[in-house]
Enzyme design. Structure first.
Site, PDB file in Angstrom:
ATOM      1  N   HIS A  31      47.779  38.077  48.847  1.00  0.00           N
ATOM      2  CA  HIS A  31      46.997  39.155  49.453  1.00  0.00           C
ATOM      3  C   HIS A  31      45.691  38.554  49.984  1.00  0.00           C
ATOM      4  CE1 HIS A  31      44.733  38.916  45.746  1.00  0.00           C
ATOM      5  NE2 HIS A  31      45.837  39.163  45.051  1.00  0.00           N
ATOM      6  N   GLY A  33      42.834  38.465  48.872  1.00  0.00           N
ATOM      7  CA  GLY A  33      42.057  37.727  47.865  1.00  0.00           C
ATOM      8  C   GLY A  33      42.460  36.257  47.871  1.00  0.00           C
ATOM      9  N   HIS A  34      43.785  35.998  47.816  1.00  0.00           N
ATOM     10  CA  HIS A  34      44.256  34.607  47.882  1.00  0.00           C
ATOM     11  C   HIS A  34      43.819  33.971  49.205  1.00  0.00           C
ATOM     12  CE1 HIS A  34      47.608  36.376  45.313  1.00  0.00           C
ATOM     13  NE2 HIS A  34      47.202  35.371  44.564  1.00  0.00           N
ATOM     14  N   GLN A  58      52.920  31.733  31.062  1.00  0.00           N
ATOM     15  CA  GLN A  58      51.717  32.540  30.876  1.00  0.00           C
ATOM     16  C   GLN A  58      52.016  34.029  30.718  1.00  0.00           C
ATOM     17  OE1 GLN A  58      50.141  31.217  34.853  1.00  0.00           O
ATOM     18  NE2 GLN A  58      49.322  33.276  34.934  1.00  0.00           N
ATOM     19  N   GLY A 144      39.598  32.602  41.880  1.00  0.00           N
ATOM     20  CA  GLY A 144      38.918  33.871  42.145  1.00  0.00           C
ATOM     21  C   GLY A 144      38.142  34.357  40.924  1.00  0.00           C
ATOM     22  N   ASP A 147      39.662  36.860  38.124  1.00  0.00           N
ATOM     23  CA  ASP A 147      40.149  36.391  36.817  1.00  0.00           C
ATOM     24  C   ASP A 147      39.038  35.556  36.189  1.00  0.00           C
ATOM     25  OD1 ASP A 147      42.894  37.416  36.952  1.00  0.00           O
ATOM     26  OD2 ASP A 147      43.079  36.065  38.636  1.00  0.00           O
ATOM     27  N   MET A 181      41.510  43.408  44.678  1.00  0.00           N
ATOM     28  CA  MET A 181      42.840  43.046  45.193  1.00  0.00           C
ATOM     29  C   MET A 181      43.604  42.261  44.138  1.00  0.00           C
ATOM     30  SD  MET A 181      42.207  42.194  49.148  1.00  0.00           S
ATOM     31  CE  MET A 181      41.331  43.373  50.164  1.00  0.00           C
ATOM     32  N   SER A 183      48.021  41.199  43.087  1.00  0.00           N
ATOM     33  CA  SER A 183      49.439  41.354  43.411  1.00  0.00           C
ATOM     34  C   SER A 183      50.020  42.550  42.661  1.00  0.00           C
ATOM     35  CB  SER A 183      50.210  40.088  43.035  1.00  0.00           C
ATOM     36  OG  SER A 183      49.638  38.987  43.701  1.00  0.00           O
TER      37      SER A 183
HETATM   38  O1  PAF Z   1      45.737  33.226  38.832  1.00  0.00           O
HETATM   39  C1  PAF Z   1      46.951  32.981  38.949  1.00  0.00           C
HETATM   40  O2  PAF Z   1      47.612  33.441  39.879  1.00  0.00           O
HETATM   41  C2  PAF Z   1      47.637  32.113  37.912  1.00  0.00           C
HETATM   42  O3  PAF Z   1      47.133  32.362  36.641  1.00  0.00           O
HETATM   43  C3  PAF Z   1      47.600  30.631  38.245  1.00  0.00           C
HETATM   44  C4  PAF Z   1      46.170  30.085  38.245  1.00  0.00           C
HETATM   45  C5  PAF Z   1      48.230  30.391  39.596  1.00  0.00           C
HETATM   46  C6  PAF Z   1      48.385  29.833  37.210  1.00  0.00           C
HETATM   47  O4  PAF Z   1      49.726  30.198  37.198  1.00  0.00           O
END
Ligand code: PAF
Length: 287
Positions: A31, A33-34, A58, A144, A147, A181, A183
């Site tokens: 999105h 943000g990325h 994760q 970002g 997080d 923003m 996902s």
């Molecule tokens: O922020 C994320 O999308 C994930 O935690 C990352 C840093 C890509 C690790 O899988």
């Protein structure tokens, strides 16, 4: 733009990319943000790489790994339009092959907030980011502020493990109504989407209270909780006023804080944060 799947191909492609090389690690379903991280890297680096990998390590057993949104074709189109040089989309089998048993743990900072609830989450994040760093060998890595704890954990890890990488933390991108923003916003139905704005409203109310002189952690926390309770579709997992460096929960008077929360809107778990007060040293966030 080169798109590779295997590690050997990635290493070969990386060799021909000039430094400084910037990396954006993602789980795809990109999105704005990325893309803001990508644009910053394109501006600041000679070459830019992106990883797209939904990292199973994760996700907890009851989390949304199986339903995590995917649209690789769209992601690649977006990255190509941003002039990204190299994209790596490794397979799960290649990342965590048979006999895999090596993990990276950042001990203290992961005891709080997200780490307290999502037990092995940061072990999974730190491990996969380490693997991405070792594979791409970037000079800079962009994350970002949305997080916030993840960014703080990665900064610590980079310092502790002597990665020769500059970590750059970029501001949270928000929709017009303030929703950060993410996902996972794609899971929200229209009623939930409207309800989700309570998160930004709660953070903004506490921020406003701080700006008008409130310095008691409990007062700021109570303000967020009061706002969150006004929204029937919202169920807060935590609303925190924490030390922005140690992430320990604050009580009593404060000068600066990380305000953060995790809130279920229906079945969708969303996180967001704001900082109040002056930033210091290692926490300094770039904007
Ligand atoms: O922020 C994320 O999308 C994930 O935690 C990352 C840093 C890509 C690790 O899988």
């Amino acid at each position: 733009m080169k798109v590779v799947v295997g590690l050997a191909e990635l290493r070969l492609a990386r060799e021909s990319l000039a430094n400084p090389m910037g990396l954006i690690t993602t789980m795809g379903f990109l999105h704005e943000g990325h893309l803001s991280l990508v644009r910053r890297a394109v501006q600041e680096c000679v070459s830019v790489g992106v990883s797209i990998f939904i990292n199973p390590a994760q996700f907890g057993p009851t989390e949304d790994l199986d339903n995590y949104p995917v649209d690789l074709e769209r992601d690649l189109d977006l990255l190509k339009a941003e002039q990204v040089d190299l994209v790596w989309t490794p397979t799960e089998a290649a990342m965590y092959g048979a006999g895999y048993q090596t993990w990276v743990e950042v001990e203290e900072l992961t005891r709080y907030l997200e780490g307290e609830i999502r037990e092995e989450h940061f072990r999974g994040v730190a491990t996969v980011v380490t693997k991405m760093f070792n594979s791409f060998q970037p000079n800079r890595a962009y994350f970002g502020q949305k997080d916030a704890q993840q960014a703080i954990v990665i900064r610590r890890m980079v310092q502790d493990l002597n990665f020769p990488i500059e970590v750059i933390v970029c501001p949270t991108l928000r929709e017009a109504d303030g929703l950060a923003m993410a996902s996972r916003n794609s899971y929200l139905n229209p009623d939930e989407r409207r309800a989700a704005t309570v998160i930004y409203r709660a953070l903004s109310a506490a921020n406003e209270l701080f700006n008008t002189g409130e310095r008691e952690a409990d007062g700021l926390r109570a303000e967020m909780v009061t706002l969150l309770r006004t929204e029937p579709l919202a169920r807060a997992e935590y609303a925190s006023v924490a030390d922005p460096e140690t992430l320990e929960e604050l009580h009593g008077p404060l000068e600066r804080a990380l305000l953060s929360m995790a809130v279920f809107i229906g079945e969708t778990r969303l996180i967001d944060n704001m900082t109040v007060g002056e930033e210091r040293g290692s926490y300094a966030v770039d904007d």
